[in-house]
Design an enzyme around this catalytic site. Structure first.
Site, PDB file in Angstrom:
ATOM      1  N   GLY A   1       8.945   5.398  -8.002  1.00  0.00           N
ATOM      2  CA  GLY A   1      10.194   5.427  -7.242  1.00  0.00           C
ATOM      3  C   GLY A   1      11.325   6.036  -8.073  1.00  0.00           C
TER       4      GLY A   1
ATOM      5  CD  GLU B   1      17.789  -3.959 -22.149  1.00  0.00           C
ATOM      6  OE1 GLU B   1      16.653  -3.930 -21.633  1.00  0.00           O
ATOM      7  OE2 GLU B   1      18.749  -3.318 -21.698  1.00  0.00           O
TER       8      GLU B   1
ATOM      9  CE1 TYR C   1       8.762  -7.522 -10.096  1.00  0.00           C
ATOM     10  CE2 TYR C   1       8.872  -7.218 -12.469  1.00  0.00           C
ATOM     11  CZ  TYR C   1       8.209  -7.061 -11.269  1.00  0.00           C
ATOM     12  OH  TYR C   1       6.973  -6.455 -11.256  1.00  0.00           O
TER      13      TYR C   1
ATOM     14  NE  ARG D   1       9.399  -3.470   3.500  1.00  0.00           N
ATOM     15  CZ  ARG D   1      10.469  -3.169   2.764  1.00  0.00           C
ATOM     16  NH1 ARG D   1      11.449  -4.026   2.652  1.00  0.00           N
ATOM     17  NH2 ARG D   1      10.553  -2.006   2.159  1.00  0.00           N
TER      18      ARG D   1
ATOM     19  CB  SER E   1       5.264  -7.877 -14.205  1.00  0.00           C
ATOM     20  OG  SER E   1       6.197  -7.127 -14.941  1.00  0.00           O
TER      21      SER E   1
ATOM     22  NE  ARG F   1      10.759  -2.398 -20.670  1.00  0.00           N
ATOM     23  CZ  ARG F   1      11.736  -2.937 -21.383  1.00  0.00           C
ATOM     24  NH1 ARG F   1      11.708  -2.901 -22.710  1.00  0.00           N
ATOM     25  NH2 ARG F   1      12.758  -3.523 -20.781  1.00  0.00           N
TER      26      ARG F   1
ATOM     27  CB  ILE G   1      -0.975   0.006   1.208  1.00  0.00           C
ATOM     28  CG1 ILE G   1      -2.090   1.052   0.999  1.00  0.00           C
ATOM     29  CG2 ILE G   1      -0.226   0.200   2.525  1.00  0.00           C
ATOM     30  CD1 ILE G   1      -3.217   0.959   2.005  1.00  0.00           C
TER      31      ILE G   1
ATOM     32  CD  GLU H   1      10.663  -6.363 -17.251  1.00  0.00           C
ATOM     33  OE1 GLU H   1      11.486  -7.255 -17.528  1.00  0.00           O
ATOM     34  OE2 GLU H   1      10.747  -5.211 -17.706  1.00  0.00           O
TER      35      GLU H   1
ATOM     36  CG  LEU I   1      -1.186  -3.945  -5.266  1.00  0.00           C
ATOM     37  CD1 LEU I   1      -1.452  -2.438  -5.269  1.00  0.00           C
ATOM     38  CD2 LEU I   1      -1.675  -4.569  -6.560  1.00  0.00           C
ATOM     39  CB  ALA I   2       3.781  -6.245  -1.295  1.00  0.00           C
TER      40      ALA I   2
END
Length: 331
Positions: free
Chosen positions: A194, A290, A158, A40, A134, A226, A16, A136, A89-90
């Protein structure tokens, strides 16, 4: 509530304090939800730095300390909240970090998702679960554009961890009849992104260069492409998925691909500068494996969810640059 029964739905959000979690919390509050979030303990102890995205919501949401690495802590929170909807989501979500620390990425993302699924199945089997998958996962893409049926070929720890989470979620749906699904979201950005992510790195440096606080911007592969959208618009898609009669997986994207170079060029143009005067290529920022092009097709979401995306790439870049200009002008 008396004879009215329980009108207010309860939502539990892991992650969150992140970009998506903060926008989703706002969205659900507007919908009249009682919103709970897992954070956390370290965030509880340092709210100034770790909770800046939800500072304005603190009085309207309920936060619970737990860790994705601790099944008992997650179990206790889920037992206490008894949610109608859970948005998982975490994750350790910065791809470059996942190359540097593959073990913690896999442990947090895979085990954390498994813990959430297991606890929900045990305590609130009728819950509706959203898992944040994702783009990814597609990695070295097998077709362009990608759809919900495109094979996965992840190129990072990931990406691999998200493929595992996707299959875990589907398995709980198929094996135990849970309303559990995955949203395969393509890159989504905002002023709350971020600073380690390339888009925010670009817009924050553009603002600082314009204001005389920085002289250059070091980047890796400018030719990676992207499908970039606006995070605030993507959280609505998460909610829509959980309102359907049957659980299913959906891909959420804009359907347009742009290169990092295009993003940089446009960001500098927003402040009247030429990116070529300030950008330096640094091999340190190239990935070990990549991912050259991610471009999605969200036809299924448009057709079945009624979800539409109308913002332009330029709108997104301008919003982020303007927000960072304001941020650094006030410092």
């Amino acid at each position: 509530m008396g004879s009215l029964g329980r009108v207010m739905k309860k939502a539990l959000i892991t992650g969150i304090t992140g970009q998506d979690g903060s926008y989703l919390a706002e969205f659900l509050l507007e919908k009249g939800y009682e919103v709970h979030g897992i954070v956390r303990r370290v965030a509880m102890e340092d709210p100034e730095h770790r909770m800046w995205r939800i500072r304005h919501l603190k009085d309207r949401i309920r936060l619970h300390a737990a860790s994705l690495e601790s099944y008992p802590s997650l179990y206790q929170v889920i037992q206490k909240v008894n949610p109608d909807e859970c948005y998982h989501l975490a994750a350790q979500s910065f791809v470059s970090y996942s190359f540097e620390d593959e073990f913690s990425t896999m442990n947090t993302n895979v085990n954390g998702t498994h813990y959430i699924l297991s606890a929900l199945r045990d305590l609130v089997p009728e819950v509706r679960l959203y898992f944040a998958a994702s783009s990814e996962m597609f990695g070295k893409v097998h077709q362009v554009p990608q759809t919900e049926l495109t094979p996965f070929h992840p190129r990072s720890a990931y990406g691999i961890s998200k493929v595992a989470g996707f299959h875990l979620t589907r398995n709980y749906r198929e094996a135990y009849g849970m309303f559990a699904l995955s949203g395969i979201l393509y890159n989504h950005e905002s002023p709350r992104r971020g600073f380690e992510f390339v888009t925010r790195k670009i817009t924050s440096h553009v603002a600082k260069i314009k204001l005389g606080q920085e002289k250059q911007l070091r980047l890796g592969n400018l030719d990676a492409q992207r499908d970039w959208g606006n995070a605030q618009h993507y959280v609505k898609a998460m909610w829509l998925m959980l309102q359907q009669a049957e659980p299913d997986d959906y891909l959420i994207c804009t359907g347009e691909a742009h290169s990092v170079r295009e993003f940089v060029k446009m960001a500098f143009e927003c402040v009247g500068l030429d990116y070529q005067d300030y950008v330096q290529i640094d091999q340190e920022f190239f990935r070990a494996a990549e991912v050259d092009l991610l471009l999605g097709d969200s036809s299924k979401a448009k057709q079945k969810l009624g979800w539409n995306y109308s913002l332009t790439f330029g709108d997104l870049v301008r919003e982020m640059v303007d927000a960072d200009l304001k941020l650094y002008s006030e410092r």
